[in-house]
Motif scaffolding. Structure first.
Motif, PDB file in Angstrom:
ATOM      1  N   ARG A  31     -10.794   7.300   2.789  1.00 47.97           N
ATOM      2  CA  ARG A  31     -10.360   6.800   4.370  1.00 47.97           C
ATOM      3  C   ARG A  31      -9.801   5.573   3.573  1.00 47.97           C
ATOM      4  NH1 ARG A  31     -14.343   3.982   8.677  1.00 47.97           N
ATOM      5  NH2 ARG A  31     -13.189   2.291   8.536  1.00 47.97           N
ATOM      6  N   HIS A  32      -9.390   4.240   2.879  1.00 44.46           N
ATOM      7  CA  HIS A  32      -9.075   3.399   3.137  1.00 44.46           C
ATOM      8  C   HIS A  32      -7.859   3.525   1.946  1.00 44.46           C
ATOM      9  CE1 HIS A  32     -11.372   0.471   4.092  1.00 44.46           C
ATOM     10  NE2 HIS A  32     -12.605   1.244   4.443  1.00 44.46           N
ATOM     11  N   ASP A  33      -7.682   5.258   1.595  1.00 41.43           N
ATOM     12  CA  ASP A  33      -5.971   4.870   0.672  1.00 41.43           C
ATOM     13  C   ASP A  33      -5.147   5.262   1.820  1.00 41.43           C
ATOM     14  OD1 ASP A  33      -7.830   7.848  -1.159  1.00 41.43           O
ATOM     15  OD2 ASP A  33      -7.999   5.686  -1.555  1.00 41.43           O
ATOM     16  N   SER A  34      -4.055   4.469   1.319  1.00 39.31           N
ATOM     17  CA  SER A  34      -2.707   4.749   2.118  1.00 39.31           C
ATOM     18  C   SER A  34      -2.210   5.452   1.984  1.00 39.31           C
ATOM     19  CB  SER A  34      -1.875   3.397   1.781  1.00 39.31           C
ATOM     20  OG  SER A  34      -2.621   2.519   1.606  1.00 39.31           O
ATOM     21  N   ILE A  35      -1.906   6.671   0.917  1.00 42.32           N
ATOM     22  CA  ILE A  35      -1.015   7.879   1.294  1.00 42.32           C
ATOM     23  C   ILE A  35      -1.728   8.336  -0.116  1.00 42.32           C
ATOM     24  CG2 ILE A  35       1.162   8.558  -0.066  1.00 42.32           C
ATOM     25  CD1 ILE A  35       2.597   5.842   0.301  1.00 42.32           C
ATOM     26  N   VAL A  36      -1.397  10.157   0.551  1.00 41.35           N
ATOM     27  CA  VAL A  36      -2.405  10.936   0.143  1.00 41.35           C
ATOM     28  C   VAL A  36      -1.543  10.938  -1.747  1.00 41.35           C
ATOM     29  CG1 VAL A  36      -3.247  11.820   1.258  1.00 41.35           C
ATOM     30  CG2 VAL A  36      -0.778  12.895   0.620  1.00 41.35           C
ATOM     31  N   CYS A  80       2.232   3.828   8.990  1.00 43.16           N
ATOM     32  CA  CYS A  80       0.086   4.560   9.225  1.00 43.16           C
ATOM     33  C   CYS A  80       0.100   4.241   7.546  1.00 43.16           C
ATOM     34  CB  CYS A  80       0.287   5.205   9.818  1.00 43.16           C
ATOM     35  SG  CYS A  80       0.100   5.149  11.643  1.00 43.16           S
ATOM     36  N   SER A  81       1.551   4.713   6.755  1.00 45.26           N
ATOM     37  CA  SER A  81       0.739   4.893   5.406  1.00 45.26           C
ATOM     38  C   SER A  81       0.545   3.696   5.037  1.00 45.26           C
ATOM     39  CB  SER A  81       2.065   5.950   4.662  1.00 45.26           C
ATOM     40  OG  SER A  81       2.336   7.343   5.939  1.00 45.26           O
ATOM     41  N   PHE A  91      -4.680   1.404  10.309  1.00 46.23           N
ATOM     42  CA  PHE A  91      -4.177   0.633  11.110  1.00 46.23           C
ATOM     43  C   PHE A  91      -2.943   1.644  12.522  1.00 46.23           C
ATOM     44  CE2 PHE A  91       0.473  -0.220  11.157  1.00 46.23           C
ATOM     45  CZ  PHE A  91       0.470  -1.169  12.542  1.00 46.23           C
ATOM     46  N   ALA A  92      -3.052   1.523  13.494  1.00 43.67           N
ATOM     47  CA  ALA A  92      -2.203   2.335  14.178  1.00 43.67           C
ATOM     48  C   ALA A  92      -1.359   1.486  14.875  1.00 43.67           C
ATOM     49  CB  ALA A  92      -2.691   2.847  15.260  1.00 43.67           C
ATOM     50  N   PRO A  93       0.369   1.827  14.995  1.00 44.14           N
ATOM     51  CA  PRO A  93       1.179   1.075  15.152  1.00 44.14           C
ATOM     52  C   PRO A  93       1.013   0.049  16.428  1.00 44.14           C
ATOM     53  CG  PRO A  93       2.235   2.819  14.040  1.00 44.14           C
ATOM     54  CD  PRO A  93       0.663   3.125  14.150  1.00 44.14           C
ATOM     55  N   GLY A 135       0.678   5.279  -4.417  1.00 35.67           N
ATOM     56  CA  GLY A 135       0.649   4.937  -3.177  1.00 35.67           C
ATOM     57  C   GLY A 135      -0.683   4.738  -2.500  1.00 35.67           C
ATOM     58  N   HIS A 136      -1.825   4.237  -3.422  1.00 33.13           N
ATOM     59  CA  HIS A 136      -3.089   4.112  -2.829  1.00 33.13           C
ATOM     60  C   HIS A 136      -3.341   2.290  -3.034  1.00 33.13           C
ATOM     61  CE1 HIS A 136      -4.252   8.025  -4.831  1.00 33.13           C
ATOM     62  NE2 HIS A 136      -4.279   8.306  -3.191  1.00 33.13           N
TER      63      HIS A 136
END
Length: 332
Positions: A31-36, A80-81, A91-93, A135-136
């Motif tokens: 869930r905390h990974d920023s980018i796949v 978001c990424s 996070f949501a803008p 990108g994690h």
């Protein structure tokens, strides 16, 4: 009474969670990974995949740049990424805030560092974060507000202004090691001669090492002051407590002792400092890592003063949006 019920609820929820934690750890980590995952080993490739032209943002000097109007405005998708797990876990803008990428820096073959500024209302927060090449998000830290600013405090006479100036600098002394320096000054400015005299100065510094795995460790802390403090001559105790709060907000997210330090600080705050304690702990510690805080509350329920439940109880009682965040952070 409401605060007591909240504490009991948190402890009961976490008790259930801890018994079933083994089966949920994998989903929590992802869930905390920023980018796949991206199948490319180039250090900044994940930024390019997001559409960010990062070349002009690569920090070539030993110090990270102060935020400016040349920073790269992040789109909703980019925010978001990149900012998930830094501002909040999911996070949501916001329509009333904007986020910018200030600089990027390669730490080693597997880790890069990004510097952000987050603007809301009239405030500017600065963050740094480490990522792997896919990108994690690995680690992050709040790096202070408004790196260069000055304000008029007083006019002691018709020809004199008392000005406070604040300056923040992150300086790399090696590829993987940097110093974080915060300086506060009170300056008497003579309007007639245009000369300045520093009447009080304070420096807070910490040295940090970025490990090969991207985690940030504090290796040394230091501080000094000189001169007579004039901002508030009868509130030096509150000033000291406020500085202690600010220092703790800048600890890396991965630090495993920071919550103990916040708890100790909470035992020392008085009525004059309580509101600041609640605000800074909730915004800069709980919101980025609510599960970490709630787990600490549960693990220390028998032998700590439970000081850290006070900010949670305050926001849970008075702000519905915060109540939602606390409820969602509590494992079910």
């Amino acid at each position: 009474m409401k605060h007591i019920l909240l504490i009991i609820t948190v402890i009961l929820i976490l008790n259930v969670s801890c018994r079933g934690k083994g089966s949920s750890s994998a989903s929590s980590d992802s869930r905390h990974d920023s980018i796949v995952a991206i199948d490319d080993n180039r250090s900044f490739e994940f930024l390019k995949k997001l559409g960010i032209e990062y070349e002009s943002l690569i920090a070539k000097d030993d110090s990270l740049p102060a935020p400016s109007d040349r920073d790269f405005l992040l789109t909703t998708h980019e925010q978001c990424s990149l900012l998930r797990g830094i501002i909040t876990p999911d996070f949501a803008p916001s329509d009333t805030a904007s986020a910018y990428l200030v600089a990027v820096r390669q730490i080693n073959d597997n880790v890069i560092l990004c510097q952000y500024k987050y603007l809301f209302s009239d405030a500017e927060d600065v963050y740094i974060a480490t990522y792997d090449t896919d990108g994690h998000l690995i680690d992050a830290m709040f790096a202070g507000n408004d790196w260069d600013k000055s304000d008029l405090l007083d006019n002691p006479s018709d020809s004199t202004e008392l000005i406070c100036a604040e300056h923040t600098l992150i300086y790399f002394i090696a590829d993987h090691e940097f110093t974080y320096n915060y300086e506060y000054k009170e300056i008497e400015h003579n309007i007639n001669t245009d000369k300045d005299i520093t009447t009080y100065s304070q420096m807070a510094s910490m040295t940090c090492n970025i490990n090969p795995n991207g985690k940030i460790d504090i290796t040394m802390e230091d501080g000094s002051e000189d001169g007579a403090f004039r901002l508030c001559s009868d509130c030096k105790k509150e000033w000291k407590l406020m500085n202690d709060m600010l220092s703790l907000t800048r600890y890396p997210y991965s630090d495993n002792k920071v919550l103990d330090r916040w708890n100790d600080l909470g035992n020392r705050v008085d009525a004059a400092s309580y509101e600041s304690f609640v605000y800074h702990f909730f915004k800069y510690v709980f919101l980025p890592q609510p599960e970490k805080v709630l787990k600490w509350v549960y693990d220390n329920r028998d032998y700590k003063s439970m000081t850290l439940t006070r900010p949670l109880g305050f926001y849970y009682t008075y702000t519905p949006q915060s109540r939602k965040i606390i409820d969602e952070a509590s494992p079910t």
